[in-house]
Design a protein around this motif. Structure first.
Motif, mmCIF file in Angstrom:
data_model
loop_
_atom_site.group_PDB
_atom_site.id
_atom_site.type_symbol
_atom_site.label_atom_id
_atom_site.label_comp_id
_atom_site.label_asym_id
_atom_site.label_seq_id
_atom_site.Cartn_x
_atom_site.Cartn_y
_atom_site.Cartn_z
ATOM 1 N N GLY A 102 47.664 90.039 59.226
ATOM 2 C CA GLY A 102 48.110 89.476 58.175
ATOM 3 C C GLY A 102 47.158 89.112 57.046
ATOM 4 N N ALA A 103 45.839 89.660 57.151
ATOM 5 C CA ALA A 103 44.902 89.569 56.165
ATOM 6 C C ALA A 103 45.146 90.287 55.010
ATOM 7 C CB ALA A 103 43.491 90.026 56.920
ATOM 8 N N ARG A 104 43.987 89.996 53.930
ATOM 9 C CA ARG A 104 44.169 90.619 52.753
ATOM 10 C C ARG A 104 43.012 91.622 52.798
ATOM 11 N NH1 ARG A 104 47.118 88.058 48.897
ATOM 12 N NH2 ARG A 104 45.998 88.757 47.295
ATOM 13 N N PHE A 105 43.166 92.675 52.015
ATOM 14 C CA PHE A 105 42.255 93.663 51.822
ATOM 15 C C PHE A 105 41.151 93.462 50.752
ATOM 16 C CE2 PHE A 105 40.397 97.653 49.782
ATOM 17 C CZ PHE A 105 39.671 97.993 50.982
ATOM 18 N N LEU A 106 39.979 93.153 50.981
ATOM 19 C CA LEU A 106 39.026 92.758 49.957
ATOM 20 C C LEU A 106 38.186 93.794 49.667
ATOM 21 C CD1 LEU A 106 38.434 89.393 51.692
ATOM 22 C CD2 LEU A 106 39.786 89.735 49.733
ATOM 23 N N PRO A 107 38.362 94.350 48.497
ATOM 24 C CA PRO A 107 37.530 95.591 48.024
ATOM 25 C C PRO A 107 36.316 94.763 47.662
ATOM 26 C CG PRO A 107 39.233 95.033 46.295
ATOM 27 C CD PRO A 107 39.661 94.174 47.622
ATOM 28 N N LEU A 108 35.169 95.612 47.878
ATOM 29 C CA LEU A 108 33.747 95.188 47.705
ATOM 30 C C LEU A 108 33.663 94.787 46.234
ATOM 31 C CD1 LEU A 108 31.232 94.514 48.835
ATOM 32 C CD2 LEU A 108 30.365 96.911 48.083
ATOM 33 N N GLY A 109 33.294 93.446 45.730
ATOM 34 C CA GLY A 109 33.097 93.215 44.500
ATOM 35 C C GLY A 109 34.444 93.182 43.580
ATOM 36 N N GLY A 110 35.732 93.219 44.069
ATOM 37 C CA GLY A 110 36.787 93.312 43.776
ATOM 38 C C GLY A 110 36.995 94.773 42.633
ATOM 39 N N THR A 111 36.248 95.711 42.869
ATOM 40 C CA THR A 111 36.130 96.683 42.388
ATOM 41 C C THR A 111 37.134 97.810 42.889
ATOM 42 O OG1 THR A 111 33.885 96.421 41.657
ATOM 43 C CG2 THR A 111 34.796 98.913 41.285
ATOM 44 N N GLY A 112 37.796 98.316 41.715
ATOM 45 C CA GLY A 112 39.111 99.452 41.998
ATOM 46 C C GLY A 112 39.116 100.291 40.914
ATOM 47 N N PHE A 113 40.025 101.261 40.941
ATOM 48 C CA PHE A 113 40.165 102.334 39.921
ATOM 49 C C PHE A 113 41.567 102.370 39.737
ATOM 50 C CE2 PHE A 113 36.477 103.009 41.915
ATOM 51 C CZ PHE A 113 35.385 103.107 41.066
ATOM 52 N N ALA A 114 42.033 102.659 38.548
ATOM 53 C CA ALA A 114 43.427 102.794 38.003
ATOM 54 C C ALA A 114 43.591 103.627 36.762
ATOM 55 C CB ALA A 114 43.916 101.285 37.876
ATOM 56 N N VAL A 115 44.887 103.814 36.446
ATOM 57 C CA VAL A 115 45.072 104.602 35.263
ATOM 58 C C VAL A 115 45.194 103.448 34.044
ATOM 59 C CG1 VAL A 115 46.806 106.073 33.813
ATOM 60 C CG2 VAL A 115 46.304 106.296 36.558
ATOM 61 N N THR A 116 44.055 103.502 33.500
ATOM 62 C CA THR A 116 44.006 102.245 32.246
ATOM 63 C C THR A 116 44.238 102.955 30.890
ATOM 64 O OG1 THR A 116 41.653 102.750 32.113
ATOM 65 C CG2 THR A 116 42.062 101.351 33.909
ATOM 66 N N PRO A 117 44.271 102.287 29.937
ATOM 67 C CA PRO A 117 44.603 102.819 28.692
ATOM 68 C C PRO A 117 43.129 103.635 28.106
ATOM 69 C CG PRO A 117 45.162 100.576 28.643
ATOM 70 C CD PRO A 117 44.689 100.688 30.014
ATOM 71 N N ALA A 118 42.220 103.227 28.571
ATOM 72 C CA ALA A 118 40.996 103.989 28.087
ATOM 73 C C ALA A 118 40.837 105.291 29.017
ATOM 74 C CB ALA A 118 39.616 103.214 28.702
ATOM 75 N N LEU A 119 41.245 105.400 30.370
ATOM 76 C CA LEU A 119 41.259 106.642 31.008
ATOM 77 C C LEU A 119 42.326 107.478 30.262
ATOM 78 C CD1 LEU A 119 40.499 108.092 33.521
ATOM 79 C CD2 LEU A 119 42.265 107.319 34.676
ATOM 80 N N ARG A 120 43.717 107.146 29.888
ATOM 81 C CA ARG A 120 44.604 107.912 29.331
ATOM 82 C C ARG A 120 44.008 108.432 27.893
ATOM 83 N NH1 ARG A 120 48.351 103.822 30.997
ATOM 84 N NH2 ARG A 120 49.874 104.773 32.110
ATOM 85 N N GLU A 121 43.380 107.505 27.290
ATOM 86 C CA GLU A 121 42.823 108.044 25.878
ATOM 87 C C GLU A 121 41.616 109.154 26.060
ATOM 88 O OE1 GLU A 121 39.884 105.772 22.644
ATOM 89 O OE2 GLU A 121 41.859 105.011 23.161
#
Length: 165
Positions: A20-39
């Motif tokens: 039942g834990a939460r996954f904690l990414p180091l420093g909260g850092t992740g990657f996603a399809v952002t507006p800047a990536l689309r651009e």
């Protein structure tokens, strides 16, 4: 937002054993399809841009492996989840911050290297910093590991994956 979170097998082991834990990414850092990536890309749909974010998270996983002393095999790991995330325009185009971690129920899948990639991963872990600084030979080493596809695992398969290592 669909986020791609760099991880290690040790982090997955901790997630599986902490019910039942939460996954904690180091420093909260992740990657996603952002507006800047689309651009930044003149073409490509969300699926193709998602692959770009996945590759960025897999490269970040190499950095995490440089400090991993768990004794588990060296494999790139990316946790894919649906979570609230804030875009980090001060960093690369796909970088986001996930505050407070991700509930296990929001994890969609986990991507992990197969055993055949292990030697390439070990070499890439040693070369990732130099590649980031523009070393062409190190970048070729990173390219070698990126030639290996990451396997897809549903969250209920993770205990079995860890058992088989």
């Amino acid at each position: 937002m669909r986020v791609y979170l760099p991880a290690t097998l040790a982090m997955i082991q901790e997630l599986v054993t902490a019910d039942g834990a939460r996954f904690l990414p180091l420093g909260g850092t992740g990657f996603a399809v952002t507006p800047a990536l689309r651009e930044a890309y003149t073409s490509g749909d969300d699926e193709e841009l998602g692959e770009v974010a996945l590759r960025e998270a897999a490269r970040a996983s190499l950095r995490l492996l440089s400090d991993d002393e768990s004794g588990l095999p060296a494999r790139r790991v990316v946790v894919v989840a649906d979570a609230d995330a804030a875009v980090r325009p001060d960093l690369d185009d796909a970088v986001v911050r996930v505050a407070g971690g991700v509930a296990t129920g929001d994890i969609v899948a986990v991507h992990v290297d197969g055993g055949a990639a292990e030697s390439a991963v070990q070499a890439a872990v040693k070369a990732v910093d130099a590649a980031d600084l523009g070393d062409e030979d190190a970048e070729l080493t990173i390219g070698d590991v990126e030639d290996h596809d990451l396997g897809w695992y549903a969250t209920q398969e993770l205990p079995f994956l860890l058992e088989l290592l």
